[in-house]
Design a protein around this motif. Structure first.
Motif, PDB file in Angstrom:
ATOM      1  N   HIS A 115       0.823  -1.216   0.000  1.00 40.20           N
ATOM      2  CA  HIS A 115       0.000   0.000   0.000  1.00 40.20           C
ATOM      3  C   HIS A 115       0.859   1.269   0.000  1.00 40.20           C
ATOM      4  N   GLY A 144      -8.782  -0.390   5.396  1.00 39.98           N
ATOM      5  CA  GLY A 144      -9.916  -0.981   6.076  1.00 39.98           C
ATOM      6  C   GLY A 144      -9.494  -2.012   7.108  1.00 39.98           C
ATOM      7  N   ASP A 174     -16.128   2.638   8.691  1.00 36.60           N
ATOM      8  CA  ASP A 174     -17.203   1.750   8.237  1.00 36.60           C
ATOM      9  C   ASP A 174     -18.210   1.472   9.357  1.00 36.60           C
ATOM     10  N   GLY A 187     -16.173   5.151   4.498  1.00 40.05           N
ATOM     11  CA  GLY A 187     -15.199   6.242   4.371  1.00 40.05           C
ATOM     12  C   GLY A 187     -15.622   7.350   3.412  1.00 40.05           C
ATOM     13  N   ASP A 191     -16.591  11.182   4.592  1.00 39.86           N
ATOM     14  CA  ASP A 191     -15.724  12.234   4.046  1.00 39.86           C
ATOM     15  C   ASP A 191     -16.594  13.345   3.428  1.00 39.86           C
ATOM     16  N   GLY A 275      -6.811   2.755   1.628  1.00 36.36           N
ATOM     17  CA  GLY A 275      -8.076   3.402   1.240  1.00 36.36           C
ATOM     18  C   GLY A 275      -8.318   4.756   1.896  1.00 36.36           C
ATOM     19  N   ASN A 279      -8.900  10.129   1.725  1.00 34.06           N
ATOM     20  CA  ASN A 279      -9.723  11.069   2.510  1.00 34.06           C
ATOM     21  C   ASN A 279      -9.263  12.519   2.350  1.00 34.06           C
TER      22      ASN A 279
HETATM   23  O1  KG4 Z   1      -7.078  -0.169   1.278  1.00 37.60           O
HETATM   24  P1  KG4 Z   1      -8.492  -0.585   1.122  1.00 37.60           P
HETATM   25  O2  KG4 Z   1      -9.086  -0.530  -0.257  1.00 37.60           O
HETATM   26  O3  KG4 Z   1      -8.713  -2.049   1.608  1.00 37.60           O
HETATM   27  C1  KG4 Z   1      -8.006  -2.672   2.643  1.00 37.60           C
HETATM   28  O4  KG4 Z   1      -6.870  -3.152   2.389  1.00 37.60           O
HETATM   29  O5  KG4 Z   1      -8.557  -2.656   3.755  1.00 37.60           O
HETATM   30  O6  KG4 Z   1      -9.316   0.315   2.140  1.00 37.60           O
HETATM   31  C2  KG4 Z   1     -10.711   0.274   2.258  1.00 37.60           C
HETATM   32  C3  KG4 Z   1     -11.103   1.238   3.366  1.00 37.60           C
HETATM   33  C4  KG4 Z   1     -12.570   1.157   3.764  1.00 37.60           C
HETATM   34  O7  KG4 Z   1     -12.640   1.035   5.168  1.00 37.60           O
HETATM   35  C5  KG4 Z   1     -13.146   2.493   3.302  1.00 37.60           C
HETATM   36  O8  KG4 Z   1     -14.218   2.961   4.110  1.00 37.60           O
HETATM   37  C6  KG4 Z   1     -11.939   3.399   3.401  1.00 37.60           C
HETATM   38  O9  KG4 Z   1     -10.863   2.598   2.955  1.00 37.60           O
HETATM   39  N1  KG4 Z   1     -12.031   4.605   2.550  1.00 37.60           N
HETATM   40  C7  KG4 Z   1     -12.070   5.867   3.043  1.00 37.60           C
HETATM   41  C8  KG4 Z   1     -12.216   6.745   1.935  1.00 37.60           C
HETATM   42  N2  KG4 Z   1     -12.246   5.981   0.798  1.00 37.60           N
HETATM   43  C9  KG4 Z   1     -12.123   4.665   1.198  1.00 37.60           C
HETATM   44  N3  KG4 Z   1     -12.009   6.309   4.310  1.00 37.60           N
HETATM   45  C10 KG4 Z   1     -12.089   7.649   4.518  1.00 37.60           C
HETATM   46  N4  KG4 Z   1     -12.248   8.541   3.522  1.00 37.60           N
HETATM   47  C11 KG4 Z   1     -12.312   8.149   2.216  1.00 37.60           C
HETATM   48  N5  KG4 Z   1     -12.462   9.063   1.240  1.00 37.60           N
END
Ligand code: KG4
Ligand code: ZN
Length: 320
Positions: A115, A144, A174, A187, A191, A275, A279
């Motif tokens: 990441h 996440g 979440d 998220g 946001d 993810g 934000n």
């Molecule tokens: O990195 P990711 O795609 O998956 C994992 O490896 O977990 O992250 C997903 C997470 C979710 O919890 C989602 O709610 C969060 O990233 N997320 C955000 C935003 N876009 C995605 N959290 C806060 N603000 C955002 N704009």
């Protein structure tokens, strides 16, 4: 050197071709997210079944988009851990079979470390502004499933400085979204709503864990729950105000600990991935605070913040 990356750790099936650990030649992502949203979270059985169905065509498409072919691929990198076991198995088995059939080397890659690698990738949309971060640096992963702080000396040398002791930050977003009935994933909607929230008398605090670079985000969702139980929506508070207060508190904590890690390791570069790196408030606050501390902060292009295979191929290059 062209690396084919394969990523199937959660709801997505992704494949990408990356040249020399930097140039993203293709980035194909198919997600089953829509099928999970009605359950309020990922259902592993649904995720792995969809991945079984589409992995072949996703990998094929990534080669077509890159104007490449299996013959031109030098190695196959795949997400080995962590993730949903059924989902990981689809990608791992596919990568191993492809490697056997083509006699190309296999490179297992850690999803969390990958990441933060996203900031080292040049995708077609961001070529103009691209500037590679300098090592050593501090790496912040906010996703996440994880909230990790690393000291990164080389792409093979990551030292974990801090991590969450309970919920990950994305998980907190979440869960709060679920309490507010805003759907999954939480998220992006929090946001957006927080932008219309006002600084008010609602105060949520995260455990600070003084002296440690660890995080704790599980208490704040309980605080939101009790606030909702004791107050009336539409009279005492709006969803926007709750989103604002929640977001302010978790982001403040992330910013504070990230800068503390930079000070502790005397690093002037901070790279962010996962993810939650998408934000808008985190981007704004961390950029401003880092500037005050003369630290350069790097965020990946939006589509490389969430799960993708380019980050797997990119980090894999350094292990080839
Ligand atoms: O990195 P990711 O795609 O998956 C994992 O490896 O977990 O992250 C997903 C997470 C979710 O919890 C989602 O709610 C969060 O990233 N997320 C955000 C935003 N876009 C995605 N959290 C806060 N603000 C955002 N704009
Ligand atoms: Zn991820």
């Amino acid at each position: 050197m062209n690396i084919l990356g394969i990523e199937t750790s959660c709801d997505e099936t992704a494949a990408s071709v990356v040249k020399n650990g930097c140039d993203v030649l293709s980035n194909v992502i198919v997600s089953s997210l829509n099928e999970h949203s009605k359950y309020g979270g990922i259902i592993p059985e649904i995720a792995s079944r969809r991945q079984m169905e589409c992995i072949n065509s996703v990998v094929e498409q990534s080669l077509i988009d890159a104007n490449s072919s299996l013959k031109k691929i030098d190695a196959i990198a795949y997400t080995a851990e962590p993730g949903l076991i059924g989902s990981l198995l689809v990608g791992i088995s596919f990568a191993k079979a492809l490697s056997l059939a083509t006699q190309k080397p296999l490179i297992p890659v850690n999803h969390i470390k990958a990441h933060v690698y996203a900031s080292f990738l040049k995708d077609k949309a961001s070529v103009e502004q691209f500037k590679a971060p300098q090592l050593p640096c501090i790496g912040l992963v906010v996703s996440g499933g994880h909230s990790n702080l690393y000291h990164i000396k080389t792409f093979k040398d990551f030292t974990l400085l801090g991590q969450t002791r309970d919920d990950a930050i994305g998980e907190a977003y979440d869960k709060v979204a679920r309490l507010l009935k805003l759907g999954y994933p939480g998220g992006p909607v929090i946001d957006r709503l927080a932008k219309n929230g006002k600084p008010s008398n609602i105060q949520f605090t995260c455990a600070q864990l003084p002296g440690s670079l660890d995080f704790s985000f599980s208490g704040i969702k309980t605080a939101v729950l009790y606030y909702q139980l004791k107050n009336k929506r539409g009279i005492d508070y709006s969803d926007e105000d709750i989103c604002f207060a929640f977001q302010q508190s978790v982001i403040e904590t992330i910013v504070k600990k990230s800068l503390a890690a930079c000070t502790q390791k005397n690093c002037k570069t901070l790279i962010v991935g996962g993810g939650v790196a998408a934000n808008s408030y985190l981007r704004k606050q961390l950029s401003a605070e880092a500037k005050n501390h003369h630290i350069e902060v790097y965020f990946p292009p939006m589509k490389l913040c969430t799960d993708n295979a380019a980050m797997i191929a990119g980090l894999g290059y350094h292990w080839a």
